[in-house]
Write a protein that holds these residues in place. Structure first.
Motif, PDB file in Angstrom:
ATOM      1  N   THR A 348     -24.249 -35.248  24.815  1.00  0.00           N
ATOM      2  CA  THR A 348     -23.959 -33.853  24.467  1.00  0.00           C
ATOM      3  C   THR A 348     -22.442 -33.715  24.555  1.00  0.00           C
ATOM      4  O   THR A 348     -21.866 -33.622  25.652  1.00  0.00           O
ATOM      5  CB  THR A 348     -24.646 -32.877  25.434  1.00  0.00           C
ATOM      6  OG1 THR A 348     -26.058 -33.106  25.403  1.00  0.00           O
ATOM      7  CG2 THR A 348     -24.343 -31.446  25.053  1.00  0.00           C
ATOM      8  N   ILE A 349     -21.771 -33.737  23.401  1.00  0.00           N
ATOM      9  CA  ILE A 349     -20.301 -33.797  23.383  1.00  0.00           C
ATOM     10  C   ILE A 349     -19.754 -32.459  22.923  1.00  0.00           C
ATOM     11  O   ILE A 349     -20.191 -31.906  21.907  1.00  0.00           O
ATOM     12  CB  ILE A 349     -19.820 -34.925  22.448  1.00  0.00           C
ATOM     13  CG1 ILE A 349     -20.324 -36.283  22.975  1.00  0.00           C
ATOM     14  CG2 ILE A 349     -18.300 -34.915  22.354  1.00  0.00           C
ATOM     15  CD1 ILE A 349     -19.933 -37.456  22.106  1.00  0.00           C
ATOM     16  N   ARG A 350     -18.794 -31.958  23.683  1.00  0.00           N
ATOM     17  CA  ARG A 350     -18.094 -30.720  23.339  1.00  0.00           C
ATOM     18  C   ARG A 350     -16.588 -31.007  23.330  1.00  0.00           C
ATOM     19  O   ARG A 350     -16.095 -31.762  24.178  1.00  0.00           O
ATOM     20  CB  ARG A 350     -18.402 -29.609  24.339  1.00  0.00           C
ATOM     21  CG  ARG A 350     -19.838 -29.107  24.264  1.00  0.00           C
ATOM     22  CD  ARG A 350     -20.072 -28.008  25.282  1.00  0.00           C
ATOM     23  NE  ARG A 350     -21.388 -27.395  25.115  1.00  0.00           N
ATOM     24  CZ  ARG A 350     -22.510 -27.890  25.610  1.00  0.00           C
ATOM     25  NH1 ARG A 350     -22.457 -29.015  26.319  1.00  0.00           N
ATOM     26  NH2 ARG A 350     -23.673 -27.292  25.413  1.00  0.00           N
ATOM     27  N   PRO A 351     -15.855 -30.406  22.413  1.00  0.00           N
ATOM     28  CA  PRO A 351     -14.401 -30.665  22.359  1.00  0.00           C
ATOM     29  C   PRO A 351     -13.692 -30.020  23.559  1.00  0.00           C
ATOM     30  O   PRO A 351     -13.648 -28.797  23.677  1.00  0.00           O
ATOM     31  CB  PRO A 351     -13.968 -30.023  21.049  1.00  0.00           C
ATOM     32  CG  PRO A 351     -15.000 -28.974  20.778  1.00  0.00           C
ATOM     33  CD  PRO A 351     -16.298 -29.493  21.331  1.00  0.00           C
ATOM     34  N   ILE A 352     -13.176 -30.843  24.426  1.00  0.00           N
ATOM     35  CA  ILE A 352     -12.463 -30.365  25.622  1.00  0.00           C
ATOM     36  C   ILE A 352     -11.174 -31.164  25.745  1.00  0.00           C
ATOM     37  O   ILE A 352     -11.187 -32.395  25.695  1.00  0.00           O
ATOM     38  CB  ILE A 352     -13.307 -30.538  26.893  1.00  0.00           C
ATOM     39  CG1 ILE A 352     -14.622 -29.762  26.782  1.00  0.00           C
ATOM     40  CG2 ILE A 352     -12.522 -30.085  28.121  1.00  0.00           C
ATOM     41  CD1 ILE A 352     -15.552 -29.992  27.964  1.00  0.00           C
ATOM     42  N   ARG A 353     -10.080 -30.469  25.909  1.00  0.00           N
ATOM     43  CA  ARG A 353      -8.783 -31.124  26.132  1.00  0.00           C
ATOM     44  C   ARG A 353      -8.259 -30.710  27.498  1.00  0.00           C
ATOM     45  O   ARG A 353      -8.232 -29.518  27.826  1.00  0.00           O
ATOM     46  CB  ARG A 353      -7.778 -30.742  25.053  1.00  0.00           C
ATOM     47  CG  ARG A 353      -6.370 -31.312  25.294  1.00  0.00           C
ATOM     48  CD  ARG A 353      -5.444 -30.995  24.154  1.00  0.00           C
ATOM     49  NE  ARG A 353      -5.824 -31.757  22.948  1.00  0.00           N
ATOM     50  CZ  ARG A 353      -5.205 -31.642  21.789  1.00  0.00           C
ATOM     51  NH1 ARG A 353      -4.203 -30.766  21.646  1.00  0.00           N
ATOM     52  NH2 ARG A 353      -5.583 -32.370  20.747  1.00  0.00           N
ATOM     53  N   ILE A 354      -7.825 -31.685  28.277  1.00  0.00           N
ATOM     54  CA  ILE A 354      -7.258 -31.422  29.595  1.00  0.00           C
ATOM     55  C   ILE A 354      -5.951 -32.192  29.735  1.00  0.00           C
ATOM     56  O   ILE A 354      -5.595 -32.997  28.867  1.00  0.00           O
ATOM     57  CB  ILE A 354      -8.230 -31.825  30.733  1.00  0.00           C
ATOM     58  CG1 ILE A 354      -8.329 -33.348  30.823  1.00  0.00           C
ATOM     59  CG2 ILE A 354      -9.593 -31.185  30.547  1.00  0.00           C
ATOM     60  CD1 ILE A 354      -9.039 -33.820  32.066  1.00  0.00           C
ATOM     61  N   SER A 385     -19.501 -30.180  29.598  1.00  0.00           N
ATOM     62  CA  SER A 385     -19.533 -28.719  29.602  1.00  0.00           C
ATOM     63  C   SER A 385     -18.220 -28.209  30.181  1.00  0.00           C
ATOM     64  O   SER A 385     -17.436 -28.963  30.750  1.00  0.00           O
ATOM     65  CB  SER A 385     -20.715 -28.190  30.442  1.00  0.00           C
ATOM     66  OG  SER A 385     -20.570 -28.579  31.801  1.00  0.00           O
ATOM     67  N   THR A 386     -17.979 -26.892  30.010  1.00  0.00           N
ATOM     68  CA  THR A 386     -16.765 -26.279  30.545  1.00  0.00           C
ATOM     69  C   THR A 386     -17.024 -24.802  30.775  1.00  0.00           C
ATOM     70  O   THR A 386     -17.865 -24.194  30.096  1.00  0.00           O
ATOM     71  CB  THR A 386     -15.571 -26.445  29.576  1.00  0.00           C
ATOM     72  OG1 THR A 386     -14.422 -25.830  30.140  1.00  0.00           O
ATOM     73  CG2 THR A 386     -15.862 -25.796  28.234  1.00  0.00           C
ATOM     74  N   ASP A 387     -16.312 -24.252  31.755  1.00  0.00           N
ATOM     75  CA  ASP A 387     -16.404 -22.804  31.987  1.00  0.00           C
ATOM     76  C   ASP A 387     -15.050 -22.135  31.757  1.00  0.00           C
ATOM     77  O   ASP A 387     -14.809 -21.026  32.206  1.00  0.00           O
ATOM     78  CB  ASP A 387     -16.903 -22.520  33.407  1.00  0.00           C
ATOM     79  CG  ASP A 387     -15.926 -23.007  34.474  1.00  0.00           C
ATOM     80  OD1 ASP A 387     -14.900 -23.626  34.103  1.00  0.00           O
ATOM     81  OD2 ASP A 387     -16.187 -22.773  35.664  1.00  0.00           O
ATOM     82  N   GLY A 388     -14.143 -22.816  31.091  1.00  0.00           N
ATOM     83  CA  GLY A 388     -12.825 -22.260  30.798  1.00  0.00           C
ATOM     84  C   GLY A 388     -11.731 -22.829  31.669  1.00  0.00           C
ATOM     85  O   GLY A 388     -10.649 -23.144  31.194  1.00  0.00           O
TER      86      GLY A 388
END
Length: 487
Positions: A348-354, A385-388
Motif C-alpha cells: 500500500t504505497i502513498r507518496p510521502i516525502r521527508i 501512511s501519514t497524518d501530516g
C-alpha cells in the motif's frame, strides 16, 4: 598489639589527610565568618553602649539645667535654694552665670570661675564635652541652657564626669577582647568536629568507591540515613554504578556474542583451507562461490554492522539529510522482494516525502524486509501512511510471531529468540541497526500484532517525522537539511 595499634594510627592519619582539604577549608572559612560576625557584633555593641551612655549623661544634665531655668524664670536667682544645687549620680557640677560672666550660684565644690563662655538665648541649649575644670584631667559631658528673669539673662551650666561611663565602656571592650578569641577558638574546634562528622559519610563513600574494581561492579556505596546532599550524592553514585554494571555486562555479552557469531564463518573458511592444505589440493571454483565467498561476505557484513553500531554508541549515526521519497524506497524494495520469489508481496504505497538520509532509510527497510522474508510463511505486506507530521511504514509477515513479553528484546544486539533458533541466516544485528538509524532520525520503531486477516505473524512499525529532527549525537557529520512538504 603494637602492629594493630600502628595500623589504627596509620588509618587515622590517612583519614585525616584524606578529608583535611575540605574539612580544613570548611573550618577556616567558618571560623573567619564567625570571627567577622563577632567583631562586627562587638563593634556595634560598643558603639550602642557609647551612644546610650552619652544619651544618659546629656539627659540627666539637661534635666537639672531645665529645672534651674524654670526656677529662675519664676523667681530669679533668689528662687534657687541650696538643696537645688546639690549634685548626685547624674550631675557633678552646676553653675549659674549672669550676663557679666559672674558665677552667682554653684554646686558645692564647684569652681567659682565660669567653666564656659557660651551664652545661649533663654531656653536654647548647647552641648559641651571635654576637660572643663582647670587642673583636672577628668572628661565631662554637660548641657548649657539659657534662662531669663525680667531683664536679666543667665547661663546655667550642668555637667557630669564621663570617666565612670567611659571606664565602664573600656572594661566592656576589654572583656570582649578576651572573650572573642576564646569564642573564635571554640567555634573553630566545633566547626572542625562537626565538619568531620559531616564528611564521614563521604569518606566511607570514597573508601567503597576505591575498593570497586572493573571486575566487580556489583558493590554499592553506603547511603546515609540523613536526607541531605550526601544522601543524594550516594544515591547518584549508586545509580551510576548500576549503569556501569549494566553497561559492563552488556559489553561482555556483546563481545561474547560477536565472537560466537564470527566463529561460524571463520570455522567454515578455515576448515576448507585446512582441508585443501592437508590434501595438497586446490579449492575448486564452486566451493569458492557457494561456501567461501558467502561466508566471507557474511563476516564482512557483520564487521560493517559492528563498526556502524560502535560509531552510533560513540558519536551517533552520521546522517546526510536530503529529500527522501519514501514511496520510491518502498516500491524499490517490493520489486526486489518479488524478484527473489521468496513470498507473495503486497503493498500500500502513498507518496510521502521527508527529510532524511536516503541510504540509511533504505537500509532500515531492507533489514526489516529481510527479517520478514526469513520468518514469513506465504506473504509480506508493506504499508505506508501519514497524518501530516508523522510518516509511518509497516512491514508485516505471517510467520510464527513474537510473544509480547519478548518484543523489546529483539532490538538488542545479537538477540535470538526461540522462534529464531532454526534460522541462522542473520547476524542478530539487523534490528539493532534499524533501531539506531530510526532513533537518529528522531523516529521510533515498535512491534505490533498483525492486522486483521492474519492468523499469526508480526508487524514492525517505523514512525518518522516528516521534517527530520536528528539527535544531537546523530547530527554530527550531517549534510544540508532540506525540508519539503508531503507530496
Amino acid at each position: 598489639m603494637s602492629g594493630a595499634s600502628d595500623a589504627r594510627h596509620s588509618w587515622w592519619r590517612a583519614a585525616f589527610r584524606r578529608d583535611q582539604g575540605v574539612r580544613m577549608r570548611s573550618t577556616v572559612v567558618g571560623t573567619c565568618l564567625v570571627a567577622i560576625a563577632l567583631i562586627i557584633g562587638a563593634v556595634v555593641m560598643l558603639f550602642m553602649l557609647h551612644r546610650a551612655d552619652s544619651r544618659t549623661m546629656y539627659d540627666a544634665t539637661s534635666y537639672r539645667a531645665y529645672e534651674l531655668a524654670d526656677l529662675i524664670h519664676d523667681g530669679g536667682v533668689t528662687a534657687i535654694l541650696p538643696e537645688d544645687l546639690l549634685v548626685g549620680s547624674g550631675v557633678s557640677v552646676i553653675q549659674v552665670i549672669d550676663a557679666q560672666g559672674n558665677v552667682v550660684a554653684a554646686s558645692p565644690g564647684a569652681p567659682t570661675t565660669p567653666l564656659t563662655d557660651l551664652r545661649p538665648l533663654p531656653w536654647d541649649t548647647e552641648r559641651i564635652e571635654g576637660t572643663l575644670i582647670p587642673g583636672s584631667h577628668d572628661e565631662y559631658c554637660g548641657m548649657i541652657v539659657g534662662a531669663a528673669y525680667q531683664a536679666d539673662h543667665y547661663t546655667i551650666f550642668s555637667a557630669v564626669s564621663s570617666n565612670p561611663y567611659r571606664q565602664s565602656l573600656l572594661n566592656t571592650g576589654l572583656v570582649l577582647a578576651v572573650e572573642l578569641p576564646i569564642l573564635v577558638i571554640f567555634s573553630a574546634v566545633a566547626i572542625y568536629y562537626f565538619a568531620g562528622r559531616a564528611m564521614r559519610p563521604v569518606a566511607r563513600i570514597t573508601e567503597e568507591v576505591n575498593a570497586i574494581t572493573s571486575s566487580d561492579l556489583s558493590r554499592r556505596v553506603p547511603v546515609p540515613s540523613t536526607d541531605d546532599e550526601v544522601t543524594r550524592l550516594a544515591g547518584t553514585m549508586n545509580a551510576m554504578l548500576s549503569r556501569l554494571d549494566h553497561s559492563h555486562e552488556a559489553q561482555l555479552r556483546f563481545v561474547g556474542n560477536a565472537s560466537h557469531e564470527m566463529r561460524s564463518p571463520l570455522t567454515t573458511i578455515v576448515g576448507i583451507l585446512d582441508l585443501a592444505d592437508d590434501t595438497d589440493s586446490e579449492v575448486d571454483l564452486p566451493t569458492v562461490r557457494t561456501i567461501l565467498l558467502p561466508e566471507a561476505q557474511r563476516m564482512q557484513d557483520m564487521v560493517d554492522d559492528l563498526l556502524l553500531l560502535a560509531r552510533a554508541d560513540e558519536h551517533g549515526v552520521p546522517l546526510r539529510i536530503t529529500d527522501v521519497d519514501l514511496d520510491d524506497l518502498v516500491a524499490a524494495e517490493a520489486h526486489r522482494l518479488r524478484s527473489l520469489g521468496l513470498a507473495r508481496v503486497e503493498t500500500t504505497i502513498r507518496p510521502i516525502r521527508i527529510s532524511g538520509d536516503r541510504e540509511k532509510l533504505a537500509r532500515v527497510l531492507r533489514n526489516l524486509t529481510e527479517n520478514a522474508a526469513r520468518h514469513t510463511t506465504t506473504q509480506i505486506v508493506l504499508d505506508m501512511s501519514t497524518d501530516g507530521e508523522i510518516a509511518t511504514m509497516a512491514v508485516t509477515d505471517d510467520g510464527p510471531g513474537i510473544p509480547a513479553d519478548q518484543r523489546a528484546q529483539v532490538f538488542e544486539r545479537f538477540t535470538r529468540l526461540d522462534v529464531d533458533r532454526r534460522n541462522r541466516g542473520g547476524s542478530g544485528l539487523g534490528l539493532s541497526i534499524v533501531h539506531e538509524i530510526v532513533r537518529a532520525h528522531g523516529g521510533s520503531v515498535r512491534i505490533d500484532d498483525p492486522p486483521a486477516g492474519f492468523p499469526h505473524g508480526t508487524t514492525f512499525v517505523v514512525t518518522l517525522p516528516v521534517t527530520a529532527r536528528p539527535t544531537a549525537r546523530a547530527a554530527e557529520g550531517a549534510g544540508d537539511r532540506l525540508v519539503h512538504p508531503i507530496r
